[in-house]
Design a protein around this motif. Structure first.
Motif, PDB file in Angstrom:
ATOM      1  N   MET A   1     -62.252  22.267 -10.376  1.00 38.95           N
ATOM      2  CA  MET A   1     -61.056  22.629 -10.260  1.00 38.95           C
ATOM      3  C   MET A   1     -60.537  23.916 -10.863  1.00 38.95           C
ATOM      4  O   MET A   1     -60.064  24.784 -10.607  1.00 38.95           O
ATOM      5  N   ILE A   2     -61.137  23.669 -12.447  1.00 39.59           N
ATOM      6  CA  ILE A   2     -60.959  24.510 -13.225  1.00 39.59           C
ATOM      7  C   ILE A   2     -61.769  25.916 -13.219  1.00 39.59           C
ATOM      8  O   ILE A   2     -61.118  27.045 -13.303  1.00 39.59           O
ATOM      9  N   GLY A   3     -62.979  25.841 -12.506  1.00 43.59           N
ATOM     10  CA  GLY A   3     -63.769  26.888 -12.250  1.00 43.59           C
ATOM     11  C   GLY A   3     -63.053  27.532 -10.964  1.00 43.59           C
ATOM     12  O   GLY A   3     -62.889  28.695 -11.033  1.00 43.59           O
ATOM     13  N   SER A  15     -55.536  38.198 -15.126  1.00 39.32           N
ATOM     14  CA  SER A  15     -56.411  38.064 -15.956  1.00 39.32           C
ATOM     15  C   SER A  15     -56.436  36.466 -16.595  1.00 39.32           C
ATOM     16  O   SER A  15     -55.643  35.935 -16.095  1.00 39.32           O
ATOM     17  N   ALA A  16     -57.539  35.969 -17.144  1.00 37.94           N
ATOM     18  CA  ALA A  16     -57.685  34.561 -17.476  1.00 37.94           C
ATOM     19  C   ALA A  16     -56.573  34.171 -18.332  1.00 37.94           C
ATOM     20  O   ALA A  16     -56.177  32.964 -18.296  1.00 37.94           O
ATOM     21  N   GLY A  17     -55.890  34.969 -19.230  1.00 47.99           N
ATOM     22  CA  GLY A  17     -55.046  34.563 -19.977  1.00 47.99           C
ATOM     23  C   GLY A  17     -53.495  34.447 -19.261  1.00 47.99           C
ATOM     24  O   GLY A  17     -52.953  33.551 -19.731  1.00 47.99           O
ATOM     25  N   THR A  18     -53.667  34.777 -18.294  1.00 41.31           N
ATOM     26  CA  THR A  18     -52.416  34.616 -17.307  1.00 41.31           C
ATOM     27  C   THR A  18     -52.094  33.126 -16.888  1.00 41.31           C
ATOM     28  O   THR A  18     -50.747  32.560 -17.173  1.00 41.31           O
ATOM     29  N   PHE A  19     -53.063  32.413 -16.701  1.00 38.84           N
ATOM     30  CA  PHE A  19     -52.983  30.908 -16.378  1.00 38.84           C
ATOM     31  C   PHE A  19     -53.628  29.890 -17.482  1.00 38.84           C
ATOM     32  O   PHE A  19     -53.943  28.963 -17.139  1.00 38.84           O
ATOM     33  N   SER A  20     -53.963  30.663 -18.525  1.00 33.47           N
ATOM     34  CA  SER A  20     -54.498  29.768 -19.770  1.00 33.47           C
ATOM     35  C   SER A  20     -53.793  28.414 -20.014  1.00 33.47           C
ATOM     36  O   SER A  20     -54.609  27.545 -20.107  1.00 33.47           O
ATOM     37  N   VAL A  24     -55.819  25.039 -19.431  1.00 36.22           N
ATOM     38  CA  VAL A  24     -56.112  23.991 -20.645  1.00 36.22           C
ATOM     39  C   VAL A  24     -55.764  22.711 -20.486  1.00 36.22           C
ATOM     40  O   VAL A  24     -56.222  21.830 -20.542  1.00 36.22           O
ATOM     41  N   GLN A  25     -54.480  22.755 -19.670  1.00 33.71           N
ATOM     42  CA  GLN A  25     -53.787  21.276 -19.132  1.00 33.71           C
ATOM     43  C   GLN A  25     -54.889  20.660 -18.144  1.00 33.71           C
ATOM     44  O   GLN A  25     -54.878  19.330 -18.023  1.00 33.71           O
ATOM     45  N   MET A  26     -55.180  21.371 -17.266  1.00 27.41           N
ATOM     46  CA  MET A  26     -56.285  20.860 -16.419  1.00 27.41           C
ATOM     47  C   MET A  26     -57.485  20.246 -17.156  1.00 27.41           C
ATOM     48  O   MET A  26     -57.952  18.977 -16.844  1.00 27.41           O
ATOM     49  N   THR A  73     -53.863  17.890 -11.807  1.00 29.02           N
ATOM     50  CA  THR A  73     -54.748  19.054 -12.037  1.00 29.02           C
ATOM     51  C   THR A  73     -54.932  19.697 -10.674  1.00 29.02           C
ATOM     52  O   THR A  73     -55.026  21.033 -10.747  1.00 29.02           O
ATOM     53  N   ARG A  74     -55.073  18.982  -9.494  1.00 32.48           N
ATOM     54  CA  ARG A  74     -54.913  19.949  -8.202  1.00 32.48           C
ATOM     55  C   ARG A  74     -53.631  20.750  -8.165  1.00 32.48           C
ATOM     56  O   ARG A  74     -53.582  21.882  -7.713  1.00 32.48           O
TER      57      ARG A  74
END
Length: 100
Positions: A1-3, A15-20, A24-26, A73-74
């Motif tokens: 799910m993270i990937g 960007s990856a930072g938008t949902f960092s 991290v919580q996932m 997580t989902r």
């Protein structure tokens, strides 16, 4: 799910930072569920000798975490992917070919 969440963000041009915070919580959710499973087995008791398995300790906290964190997580992954992930709706061919 993270990937999958990271790939959806990339496909959407973010960007990856938008949902960092979400990723991290996932990761924390996944590690918590894993650790609770290991703890339940480590604190459990040995099963019948002929089968050689362990009987897990029934931890209420383990049940609560497993019942909630996997779905959280989902939800976080759906947050990254947007409405298309949640609804599963894709425009039809006629929608794409319409001049409107």
């Amino acid at each position: 799910m993270i990937g999958a969440g990271a790939l959806m963000a990339r496909v959407n041009g973010l960007s990856a930072g938008t949902f960092s915070k979400n990723t991290v919580q996932m990761s924390i959710n996944d590690e918590t569920v894993y650790a609770m499973g290991i703890g339940a087995m480590a604190l459990g008791k040995k099963g019948p000798a002929e089968r050689g398995f362990r009987i897990r300790l029934s931890l209420t906290a383990n049940k609560v975490h497993v019942a909630t964190l996997m779905y959280e997580t989902r939800r976080l992954c759906h947050d990254i992917g947007g409405g298309i992930v949640e609804t599963g709706c894709m425009p039809s061919y006629s929608d794409f070919s319409s001049p409107e």
